[in-house]
Design a protein around this motif. Structure first.
Motif, PDB file in Angstrom:
ATOM      1  N   LYS A   1       0.855  -1.179   0.000  1.00  0.00           N
ATOM      2  CA  LYS A   1       0.000   0.000   0.000  1.00  0.00           C
ATOM      3  C   LYS A   1       0.897   1.236   0.000  1.00  0.00           C
ATOM      4  CE  LYS A   1      -3.794  -0.058   2.516  1.00  0.00           C
ATOM      5  NZ  LYS A   1      -4.876  -0.255   1.520  1.00  0.00           N
ATOM      6  N   VAL A   2       0.343   2.367  -0.427  1.00  0.00           N
ATOM      7  CA  VAL A   2       1.127   3.604  -0.541  1.00  0.00           C
ATOM      8  C   VAL A   2       0.514   4.694   0.330  1.00  0.00           C
ATOM      9  CG1 VAL A   2       1.952   5.398  -2.105  1.00  0.00           C
ATOM     10  CG2 VAL A   2       1.848   3.024  -2.888  1.00  0.00           C
ATOM     11  N   ASP A   3       1.335   5.251   1.218  1.00  0.00           N
ATOM     12  CA  ASP A   3       0.931   6.342   2.105  1.00  0.00           C
ATOM     13  C   ASP A   3       1.685   7.597   1.663  1.00  0.00           C
ATOM     14  OD1 ASP A   3       0.042   7.854   4.291  1.00  0.00           O
ATOM     15  OD2 ASP A   3       1.731   7.215   5.521  1.00  0.00           O
ATOM     16  N   ILE A   4       0.959   8.668   1.401  1.00  0.00           N
ATOM     17  CA  ILE A   4       1.582   9.895   0.890  1.00  0.00           C
ATOM     18  C   ILE A   4       1.396  11.038   1.884  1.00  0.00           C
ATOM     19  CG2 ILE A   4       1.495  11.641  -0.939  1.00  0.00           C
ATOM     20  CD1 ILE A   4       0.788   9.406  -2.868  1.00  0.00           C
ATOM     21  N   ARG A   5       2.495  11.721   2.207  1.00  0.00           N
ATOM     22  CA  ARG A   5       2.480  12.812   3.174  1.00  0.00           C
ATOM     23  C   ARG A   5       2.989  14.106   2.551  1.00  0.00           C
ATOM     24  NH1 ARG A   5      -0.640  11.377   7.545  1.00  0.00           N
ATOM     25  NH2 ARG A   5      -0.918   9.143   7.075  1.00  0.00           N
TER      26      ARG A   5
ATOM     27  N   ALA B   1      11.443  11.840  -0.041  1.00  0.00           N
ATOM     28  CA  ALA B   1      11.818  10.501   0.422  1.00  0.00           C
ATOM     29  C   ALA B   1      10.743   9.479   0.066  1.00  0.00           C
ATOM     30  CB  ALA B   1      12.039  10.508   1.932  1.00  0.00           C
ATOM     31  N   VAL B   2      11.197   8.249  -0.162  1.00  0.00           N
ATOM     32  CA  VAL B   2      10.320   7.085  -0.284  1.00  0.00           C
ATOM     33  C   VAL B   2      10.848   6.056   0.709  1.00  0.00           C
ATOM     34  CG1 VAL B   2       9.415   5.261  -1.759  1.00  0.00           C
ATOM     35  CG2 VAL B   2       9.855   7.529  -2.724  1.00  0.00           C
ATOM     36  N   LEU B   3      10.065   5.755   1.738  1.00  0.00           N
ATOM     37  CA  LEU B   3      10.517   4.884   2.816  1.00  0.00           C
ATOM     38  C   LEU B   3       9.659   3.634   2.907  1.00  0.00           C
ATOM     39  CD1 LEU B   3      11.073   7.544   5.637  1.00  0.00           C
ATOM     40  CD2 LEU B   3      12.686   6.786   3.880  1.00  0.00           C
ATOM     41  N   ASP B   4      10.303   2.512   3.191  1.00  0.00           N
ATOM     42  CA  ASP B   4       9.594   1.273   3.490  1.00  0.00           C
ATOM     43  C   ASP B   4       9.300   1.298   4.984  1.00  0.00           C
ATOM     44  OD1 ASP B   4       8.852  -1.371   4.125  1.00  0.00           O
ATOM     45  OD2 ASP B   4       9.974  -2.148   2.416  1.00  0.00           O
ATOM     46  N   LYS B   5       8.038   1.256   5.332  1.00  0.00           N
ATOM     47  CA  LYS B   5       7.634   1.439   6.728  1.00  0.00           C
ATOM     48  C   LYS B   5       8.233   0.400   7.675  1.00  0.00           C
ATOM     49  CE  LYS B   5       3.449   2.842   9.189  1.00  0.00           C
ATOM     50  NZ  LYS B   5       1.981   2.991   9.091  1.00  0.00           N
TER      51      LYS B   5
ATOM     52  N   GLU C   1       1.583  -3.359  11.994  1.00  0.00           N
ATOM     53  CA  GLU C   1       0.323  -3.273  11.268  1.00  0.00           C
ATOM     54  C   GLU C   1       0.302  -4.357  10.191  1.00  0.00           C
ATOM     55  OE1 GLU C   1      -0.390   0.272   9.085  1.00  0.00           O
ATOM     56  OE2 GLU C   1       1.530   0.281   8.097  1.00  0.00           O
ATOM     57  N   PRO C   2      -0.887  -4.702   9.682  1.00  0.00           N
ATOM     58  CA  PRO C   2      -0.997  -5.847   8.778  1.00  0.00           C
ATOM     59  C   PRO C   2      -0.551  -5.602   7.348  1.00  0.00           C
ATOM     60  CG  PRO C   2      -3.157  -4.873   9.135  1.00  0.00           C
ATOM     61  CD  PRO C   2      -2.212  -4.184  10.077  1.00  0.00           C
ATOM     62  N   TYR C   3      -0.267  -4.345   6.986  1.00  0.00           N
ATOM     63  CA  TYR C   3       0.059  -4.047   5.596  1.00  0.00           C
ATOM     64  C   TYR C   3       1.545  -3.779   5.404  1.00  0.00           C
ATOM     65  CZ  TYR C   3      -4.946  -3.064   5.732  1.00  0.00           C
ATOM     66  OH  TYR C   3      -6.293  -3.155   5.940  1.00  0.00           O
ATOM     67  N   HIS C   4       2.024  -4.044   4.206  1.00  0.00           N
ATOM     68  CA  HIS C   4       3.364  -3.624   3.805  1.00  0.00           C
ATOM     69  C   HIS C   4       3.178  -2.260   3.142  1.00  0.00           C
ATOM     70  CE1 HIS C   4       7.498  -4.955   2.096  1.00  0.00           C
ATOM     71  NE2 HIS C   4       7.459  -3.651   2.295  1.00  0.00           N
ATOM     72  N   VAL C   5       3.829  -1.235   3.682  1.00  0.00           N
ATOM     73  CA  VAL C   5       3.530   0.137   3.274  1.00  0.00           C
ATOM     74  C   VAL C   5       4.781   0.875   2.801  1.00  0.00           C
ATOM     75  CG1 VAL C   5       2.601   2.366   4.034  1.00  0.00           C
ATOM     76  CG2 VAL C   5       1.639   0.233   4.946  1.00  0.00           C
ATOM     77  N   TYR C   6       4.655   1.570   1.664  1.00  0.00           N
ATOM     78  CA  TYR C   6       5.661   2.523   1.206  1.00  0.00           C
ATOM     79  C   TYR C   6       5.154   3.923   1.532  1.00  0.00           C
ATOM     80  CZ  TYR C   6       7.759  -1.216  -1.661  1.00  0.00           C
ATOM     81  OH  TYR C   6       8.357  -2.377  -2.096  1.00  0.00           O
ATOM     82  N   LYS C   7       6.020   4.762   2.103  1.00  0.00           N
ATOM     83  CA  LYS C   7       5.639   6.121   2.470  1.00  0.00           C
ATOM     84  C   LYS C   7       6.346   7.122   1.561  1.00  0.00           C
ATOM     85  CE  LYS C   7       5.234   7.190   6.804  1.00  0.00           C
ATOM     86  NZ  LYS C   7       3.757   7.377   6.846  1.00  0.00           N
ATOM     87  N   PHE C   8       5.568   7.983   0.908  1.00  0.00           N
ATOM     88  CA  PHE C   8       6.101   9.049   0.052  1.00  0.00           C
ATOM     89  C   PHE C   8       6.004  10.371   0.815  1.00  0.00           C
ATOM     90  CE2 PHE C   8       5.732   5.769  -2.871  1.00  0.00           C
ATOM     91  CZ  PHE C   8       5.992   6.132  -4.185  1.00  0.00           C
TER      92      PHE C   8
END
Length: 205
Positions: free
Chosen positions: A68-72, A128-132, A140-147
């Motif tokens: 999943k992708v989380d964008i900040r 930045a693009v970070l692997d949570k 948490e149950p998801y594998h998340v990339y943070k932008f």
């Protein structure tokens, strides 16, 4: 680093989801369904979440399993960073959220900042693009990339949104309680480095 049981549950769920997408063999379908059920049971036994909720949120996707992708949105003003207080936990975070289908990463950042803080912004650059999983977030149950996308204010005014209860700017040494699920103090510190050095290279992982 992730807890081992959480890592195993995620991997099992991803294998099962992808297998169910491509297999045509009835026996393989049965085995992948069993594997998915095992991933649900692992989550259920190590958390307080019900089996029904886990099945709906963690093991209901179809198609090839992807993160999943989380964008900040990252906004500085007078050497302070913009944060919003989340209604869910009462702590503070960079405005942002899950990426929506049909929007580019920059469009998501602009949209989320407007909805959560009231400010109109324009995207400037990717920071930045970070692997949570490599950062100090709660399990948490998801594998998340943070932008993390740097933006500049072009209009609007501080206004709370449906998911936020306050909007403010903070200096690095006066940060409020942070929403650890959404961002960590170390991440905020890293973002302040871009304020000091605008030419700092994009951070990956």
């Amino acid at each position: 680093m992730e807890l081992k049981w959480l890592e195993w549950a995620k991997q099992m769920q991803a294998i099962a989801q992808t297998g169910l997408t491509y297999t045509k063999d009835v026996y393989d379908i049965e085995r992948y369904e069993q594997l998915r059920q095992m991933s649900i049971e692992i989550m259920m036994n190590y958390t307080l979440v019900s089996q029904e909720k886990i099945a709906l949120t963690f093991a209901s996707d179809s198609g090839y399993a992807t993160p999943k992708v989380d964008i900040r949105g990252v906004i500085f003003k007078e050497n302070k960073i913009l944060l919003v207080r989340e209604k869910l936990d009462g702590a503070w975070a960079l405005p942002g959220g899950w990426a929506d289908i049909g929007y580019s990463p920059s469009e998501i950042a602009v949209k989320e900042v407007k909805e959560e803080s009231g400010f109109d912004v324009a995207p400037v650059r990717l920071l930045a693009v970070l692997d949570k999983k490599f950062h100090d977030h709660p399990p948490e149950p998801y594998h998340v990339y943070k932008f993390f996308i740097l933006c500049k204010i072009v209009g609007g005014e501080a206004t709370v949104g449906v998911e936020t209860s306050a909007v403010d700017f903070f200096e690095m040494d006066q940060l409020p309680e942070l929403s650890a699920e959404r961002n960590t103090k170390k991440q905020i510190q890293t973002l302040f480095e871009f304020l000091e050095n605008p030419n700092k290279e994009i951070i990956l992982d």
